[in-house]
Each structure stands twice: as C-alpha cells, then as structure tokens.
Design a protein around this motif. Structure first.
Motif, PDB file in Angstrom:
ATOM      1  N   ARG A   1     -12.049  -4.458  -1.189  1.00 33.15           N
ATOM      2  CA  ARG A   1     -10.806  -5.220  -0.953  1.00 33.15           C
ATOM      3  C   ARG A   1     -10.897  -5.998   0.348  1.00 33.15           C
ATOM      4  N   ASP A   2     -11.323  -5.324   1.430  1.00 38.57           N
ATOM      5  CA  ASP A   2     -11.359  -5.987   2.723  1.00 38.57           C
ATOM      6  C   ASP A   2     -12.329  -7.171   2.719  1.00 38.57           C
TER       7      ASP A   2
ATOM      8  N   PRO B   1     -12.644   5.953  -2.684  1.00 41.22           N
ATOM      9  CA  PRO B   1     -11.744   5.306  -1.724  1.00 41.22           C
ATOM     10  C   PRO B   1     -12.461   4.466  -0.679  1.00 41.22           C
TER      11      PRO B   1
ATOM     12  N   ILE C   1     -11.628   6.142   3.676  1.00 46.61           N
ATOM     13  CA  ILE C   1     -10.986   4.827   3.745  1.00 46.61           C
ATOM     14  C   ILE C   1     -11.277   4.163   5.084  1.00 46.61           C
ATOM     15  N   GLN C   2     -11.247   4.928   6.169  1.00 42.50           N
ATOM     16  CA  GLN C   2     -11.607   4.362   7.471  1.00 42.50           C
ATOM     17  C   GLN C   2     -13.034   3.848   7.465  1.00 42.50           C
TER      18      GLN C   2
ATOM     19  N   THR D   1     -11.888   0.361  -0.596  1.00 38.65           N
ATOM     20  CA  THR D   1     -11.392  -0.259   0.634  1.00 38.65           C
ATOM     21  C   THR D   1     -12.325  -1.355   1.107  1.00 38.65           C
TER      22      THR D   1
ATOM     23  N   VAL E   1      -4.072   6.358   3.972  1.00 38.22           N
ATOM     24  CA  VAL E   1      -4.303   5.121   3.224  1.00 38.22           C
ATOM     25  C   VAL E   1      -4.302   3.873   4.094  1.00 38.22           C
ATOM     26  N   ASN E   2      -3.817   3.977   5.326  1.00 39.13           N
ATOM     27  CA  ASN E   2      -3.761   2.810   6.213  1.00 39.13           C
ATOM     28  C   ASN E   2      -4.714   3.025   7.382  1.00 39.13           C
TER      29      ASN E   2
ATOM     30  N   ARG F   1       0.865  -1.180   0.000  1.00 39.82           N
ATOM     31  CA  ARG F   1       0.000   0.000   0.000  1.00 39.82           C
ATOM     32  C   ARG F   1       0.905   1.234   0.000  1.00 39.82           C
TER      33      ARG F   1
ATOM     34  N   SER G   1      -4.993  -0.034  -5.617  1.00 42.29           N
ATOM     35  CA  SER G   1      -6.330  -0.598  -5.416  1.00 42.29           C
ATOM     36  C   SER G   1      -6.778  -1.377  -6.639  1.00 42.29           C
TER      37      SER G   1
ATOM     38  N   THR H   1     -13.281   0.467   5.581  1.00 45.15           N
ATOM     39  CA  THR H   1     -12.825  -0.716   6.322  1.00 45.15           C
ATOM     40  C   THR H   1     -13.737  -1.013   7.504  1.00 45.15           C
TER      41      THR H   1
END
Length: 658
Positions: free
Chosen positions: A397-398, A390, A643-644, A394, A361-362, A340, A438, A647
């Motif tokens: 992907r998760d 975003p 992004i938070q 995310t 991003v994390n 990432r 991504s 996820t």
C-alpha cells in the motif's frame, strides 16, 4: 459491519453543530481524552503531541481533548503525562490552542488527580486518597488518607488548573469523575471509608464542580464519569445514577458517559468481544437531566456514530481508539470514504505503562517522532512485494501511494497470513477489519495481487516479459521452531502439529485436544476451542499465560480459561514424551508425570520474525532485519511490529527509488 462508506452519509446529524454552554461545536465528533505519553517529564506538550492533535483537528473533529491532565504534582500518574499543575504549563497549552483554533477545532482539557492510583515513584510526592487503600494494579503504594483540610486544598488545585486553562485559551473543561481516579474514589464505597463530611459520595465532586465553574465562567464545563464501576462491591448503574442525580448539574454544560475503574479495566478500554456502542442504554438514562450527553465505548464505525445520534441516545460521541488508529475516521463519518479501522487489540492501552502509546494498525503513532510524508518514487518504477501478511500488505500500500506500480504475491489463496488466522479467534474478532480495509485499499490503488503463486514464479514471468522490477521486498513471515514430533502416521500415534498449520487446514473443533505452549497464540487457540466445547489441556514451560502480552490483551481470555471446568492448565512444564492420549511432563524440574491428553497436540512455540529488503533483486542490498528498529532481536513477532516493518521497508525502498 461495513468499514467504508463510498458516498456521503444519507443523514447529517453528525455534521450538525452542538451548543455546550457558551461554546459551539461545529459537529458531533469529539476526540476523547486519551493518555499517550507524548509529553515531556515536566508535563508539557511536545511537538509530536501537538502535531498528533492537529492531525485530528484537520480531519474535521469538532472538539479535541488532550488527555487526563493532572491538576497537582502529587496526582501525576505517568512520567510523561500532561499537566496543568503550575504556570509553566500555560504557554505550551496556549500554543496548542492557537494552532487548533486555526484549524477550526475547539480544544478541551480533562482535569484529573490520580489519588490512590498515583505513585510516589512517578510523582515524587506521597500519594493522597480518600482512604488508605492501595491500588495494586498501579503499583500498590498505600496512600495517605487525606484530612478534610487537604481535601479542600485539592479542590482548590482543580480550580487553579482551570484558571491556567482559561489563560491558555482552552474552550472546554471536563472533570474526570470516572475510571477509578480521585473524584471517582470519593464516590465509590470500595475506596471511600470516611466518616466525616467527605463520606458523602457526592460531596467532593460537588465542591470540585463549584470550584471549576467559578474559575472558568466562560468555558464549557462538563463531567466524565463511569456509569458502571465494574468491580464487585463497587458502584453499579443504579448507585452511580443516584450519585449523579445529586451532583451540581445546574453548573455543568454536559455529561460524558464512560465505564470502569483500574480494577475493572476491561470496562474502560474494551476488547473486540464487546458490542459496539455498548453503553447506549446507560447514556440514555441520563437524558432526564436535560444536559447534552456524550458517550464513549467501542464506537468503532461511522455507522455506529450515526445510529447513536439518530436514536437520540447521545448528542456527541467521544472517540478514542478509532481516531488513534486513523484520523480519517472523522472524515469518513462526516463526508464518507475509507479509514484504517481500529481492531480493538488494546496494544495502545497496554503501552501506557511502558512508553509512548502506539497502535497496531497505525505505524505512524507512538514512535517518538512527527510522521513525515512517504517519499515519491521515480515515474515508471515497479516493485514486487512477496508475502501478503500484514507487513507485505502495508509495504504494498505504502509503495503504491508513493507512486510505484506494485505487484503483491503470496502462495496462499487469500491475504492476511497469520493475521487471518488470528481473526478467527474468539478474543480478536475485529482483526478481519484491517484485512478488509487492506483489500479495498489495494484495489483502490491499483496494486496487482497474485495469490496462489510463488514469488519466484511471478518474478520469472515478469523478467520473461521484459518487466524487471526495480525493487523487491520480501515479507514472507517468520521462522518457527521445528515441531518436535510429526505424529499422526503410525496407528494410534497422536497427531502433533504446529498450531498455525492446524488452523490453516480448517479442521473441525475436536472433542479434546492439547495446546502445547502457553504463549499468546496458545492462549487464544485454547480459549477459542474451549468456547466451542472442546476439553483442552493447556501445557507450557511459561510461568504465566501469554507472558509477552499486555494485561488488557488477555484480560478476558485468561480468567475465562481458568474458570472453565473443561480446561486444565499446567505451567512451568517441560514435555518429555508424547504417546497416544497422554503426555509426560516435568513440572518445575520435578519428577516426570503422565497427563491424560486425548486428541491432537497443537504446538505453539512462538514465531521469530525476520525479513529482507533488496533493490534490483539483491544487487544493492539494504539491511532490514524487519523488526530491528522496533523490537528486541529474537523476541516474538506481533502484528504491530509486522506493520511497522512493512512501512519502514517501503520508506527505505521508496527513498532508494526516488
């Protein structure tokens, strides 16, 4: 520049061991001393911090530094900074080193004192400095000019902290001689106005080197310093080199090259506009001293790492943001693979004064907890994610990692949403790297991506085929205030358009335009268009440009706008009328006045983000208010919070479908 490497690197310099004095690094990767606010208020490591560092060690980093560690209580710069100031710090450090050694990594500690940058409201003690010169950026408290005896006491404080590190099993010590902290203050003509022996810019540094070396004879001891201070009247490259050439280099085992000071923060943590590895030439200059050389500064890909090593510019690289964004950066550099990428947005450094240091991003760092693995979903579960911004990227992907069959839908022709627009701006050129990563991750994980389609169309088709999704996440973006004027239709009427809509059209750069709204988006668009030659009127009700952004996020753009003769800035202004080539505004409640405003009017009035998470298409609703746990209600959306929220939504849905 590529952000992935599918095979192991063709060269192996990064994997080669390196001798630093009496210790041996297993490779050339060093996790740089980066403050994170993960300690308690007494300066002790938390479990969160320990796990964070262990994750970097498990990824293969050869030497992991903690952070700038205050050697005495009056040198503490932040409430949750790491300390080595008394014996209570030894046990937590010893626990860390034992765990890190078990993972095969060496542990480093950077010895520091804030000097003029420390503030009594944080440390509880009056601050001391070479001269009584305040640091406005840190709080502006006027420090006490220390006496010679007090300076010598501080030298002993460095030695005492070094002895505590020895007792804790630390392997490597670095003396922080840069970034505007105490040692650097003695070196700089801006902050050292003394007339005694300590007027010599190298005198305090040499005393500290000698004291630390004597206190830690079996450890590797090095010096981190700013090759360029970055402030007018401060130390340039030649002046710094002259000082370092007179340092007690025979008592050091390495030099680590950085740059900048508090007054030149753009040099310490650089924006995406800076060239990767920009300190290369500065680091090469110090080769003449025969010591191993390390370097920080925009080292943002394995290719940059290998290039620096192959060229002989450095012996090791000091990685901060790259490893903060993803410890897998180390694996990619050592073995190949994906990671990432850091997008150089500098949310991390801008968080430093406000709380735990997070990452755009994390979403797993800086949230006060130790991250836990994603929940696994039941076999055969399918999920539909609406929106490929975003948040949606995310979440998709998760959920794919959690074992779901995921379909990602967006009516646009490409992924990214507003982040894709931001990636075209002058001040955020690295934003595309997250989108590139991504895209590759979705392909790797088998996520079905349907662009140019509405979620209702895809959902209907799935149902018609007997493939009802067990879960739906709607990550369809934010709500924007209505544009006050549609414009552009009547002859001679101005074009008034929401700035994101204008960017999506791919319009050419106008000769002149107005950006109505001085928020972060307005700043970025005005800066970009001005850099392309447009005459820009930036007008907004805000009292400050990009008030919602941190200092580092706008440290280049705002001065550039103010210095550009083609840019007019009118703040505190209410727009009361728009006509062809002019705007009527009231500034600070004053009488209305007309401003020349040729060209289109691009409206940037913020975006408020929200979203909904449903299972079984709403049969079992689960409240998300996508950002409720991450930001105050009604505040502007950011990529980090998107992004938070992605996820977080994936975790909630994954738990329900497990």
């Amino acid at each position: 520049m590529s952000i992935t490497t599918d095979a192991a690197p063709t060269t192996t310099l990064v994997t080669m061991p390196l001798q630093l004095g009496q210790v041996r690094l297993k490779n050339r990767l060093v996790s740089a001393p980066m403050e994170r606010n993960y300690c308690d208020t007494e300066g002790h490591l938390s479990r969160q911090y320990k796990e964070y560092l262990l994750e970097r060690a498990r990824a293969g980093v050869g030497l992991v530094f903690t952070e700038a560690t205050y050697v005495r209580a009056d040198g503490k710069g932040r409430t949750h900074q790491l300390g080595a100031h008394d014996d209570s710090c030894i046990a937590p450090l010893a626990d860390l080193t034992a765990a890190m050694h078990a993972e095969g990594a060496l542990v480093g500690c950077e010895l520091n004192h804030g000097g003029r940058t420390a503030q009594s409201r944080i440390s509880g003690s009056p601050n001391l400095a070479p001269s009584a010169i305040p640091c406005a950026i840190a709080g502006g408290e006027v420090p006490k000019e220390m006496t010679e005896a007090e300076a010598l006491e501080l030298v002993e404080a460095y030695a005492a902290a070094a002895r505590r590190c020895v007792r804790a099993g630390i392997d490597v010590l670095s003396i922080h001689g840069g970034h505007g902290y105490l040692v650097h203050q003695f070196m700089s003509p801006l902050y050292n106005h003394r007339t005694d022996a300590f007027a010599d810019p190298v005198h305090f540094l040499n005393l500290v080197i000698e004291a630390v070396r004597a206190a830690a004879p079996g450890l590797a001891v090095g010096l981190r310093f700013s090759a360029v201070e970055g402030t007018p009247g401060g130390l340039d490259a030649d002046a710094t080199f002259a000082i370092i050439s007179r340092a007690r280099l025979s008592q050091l085992d390495f030099l680590d090259v950085s740059a900048g000071s508090y007054e030149a923060g753009e040099w310490i943590v650089q924006s995406g506009e800076w060239q990767p590895g920009f300190l290369r030439e500065a680091a090469e200059r110090y080769r003449v001293f025969g010591l191993p050389i390390g370097m920080a500064g925009r080292i943002n890909s394995p290719e940059v790492v290998e290039d620096l090593l192959q060229a002989g510019a450095v012996d090791f690289v000091s990685l901060g943001r790259a490893l903060h964004a993803d410890p897998d950066f180390a694996r990619a550099a050592l073995e190949g693979g994906s990671y990432r990428p850091c997008i150089a947005c500098n949310v991390c450094i801008d968080n430093l004064g406000d709380g735990q240091v997070g990452c755009t991003v994390n979403p797993g760092v800086g949230r006060g907890t130790v991250p836990v693995p994603l929940p696994r979903v039941r076999p055969g579960v399918s999920v539909l994610v609406a929106g490929a911004g975003p948040a949606g990227l995310t979440a998709a992907r998760d959920l794919a990692i959690a074992g779901a069959a995921v379909t990602l839908v967006d009516p646009a022709n490409d992924i990214g949403g507003q982040m894709a627009l931001a990636a075209t701006m002058q001040s955020t050129p690295d934003f595309h790297r997250f989108l590139d990563w991504s895209r590759a991750e979705l392909q790797r994980l088998g996520v079905r991506v349907q662009l140019g389609s509405s979620v209702d169309e895809v959902l209907a088709a799935q149902r018609a085929g007997g493939h009802e999704p067990q879960g739906i996440i709607r990550a369809t973006g934010g709500e924007r205030p209505a544009v006050p004027h549609s414009g552009g239709s009547a002859a001679g009427a101005p074009m008034v358009v929401e700035v994101r809509d204008w960017l999506r059209r791919g319009e050419p750069t106008p000769q002149a335009c107005t950006v109505w709204g001085a928020d972060a988006v307005g700043m970025s668009v005005a800066d970009t268009l001005a850099s392309r030659g447009a005459s820009v009127l930036l007008v907004g009700s805000e009292t400050e440009i990009a008030l919602e952004s941190g200092r580092r996020a706008k440290i280049l753009a705002v001065p550039r706008l103010r210095a550009n003769p083609q840019v007019r800035i009118v703040l505190g202004a209410t727009v009361t009328a728009i006509e062809a080539d002019r705007l009527q505004v009231s500034v600070d409640g004053g009488a209305p006045q007309w401003l020349d405003a040729p060209g289109p009017v691009l409206v940037s009035h913020g975006v408020l983000q929200n979203g909904d998470l449903h299972t079984e298409d709403g049969v079992t609703p689960v409240a998300t208010e996508a950002f409720a746990a991450s930001k105050p209600a009604g505040s502007p959306s950011t990529i980090r919070f998107a992004i938070q929220s992605g996820t977080d939504a994936a975790r909630r849905l994954g738990a329900l479908l497990g």
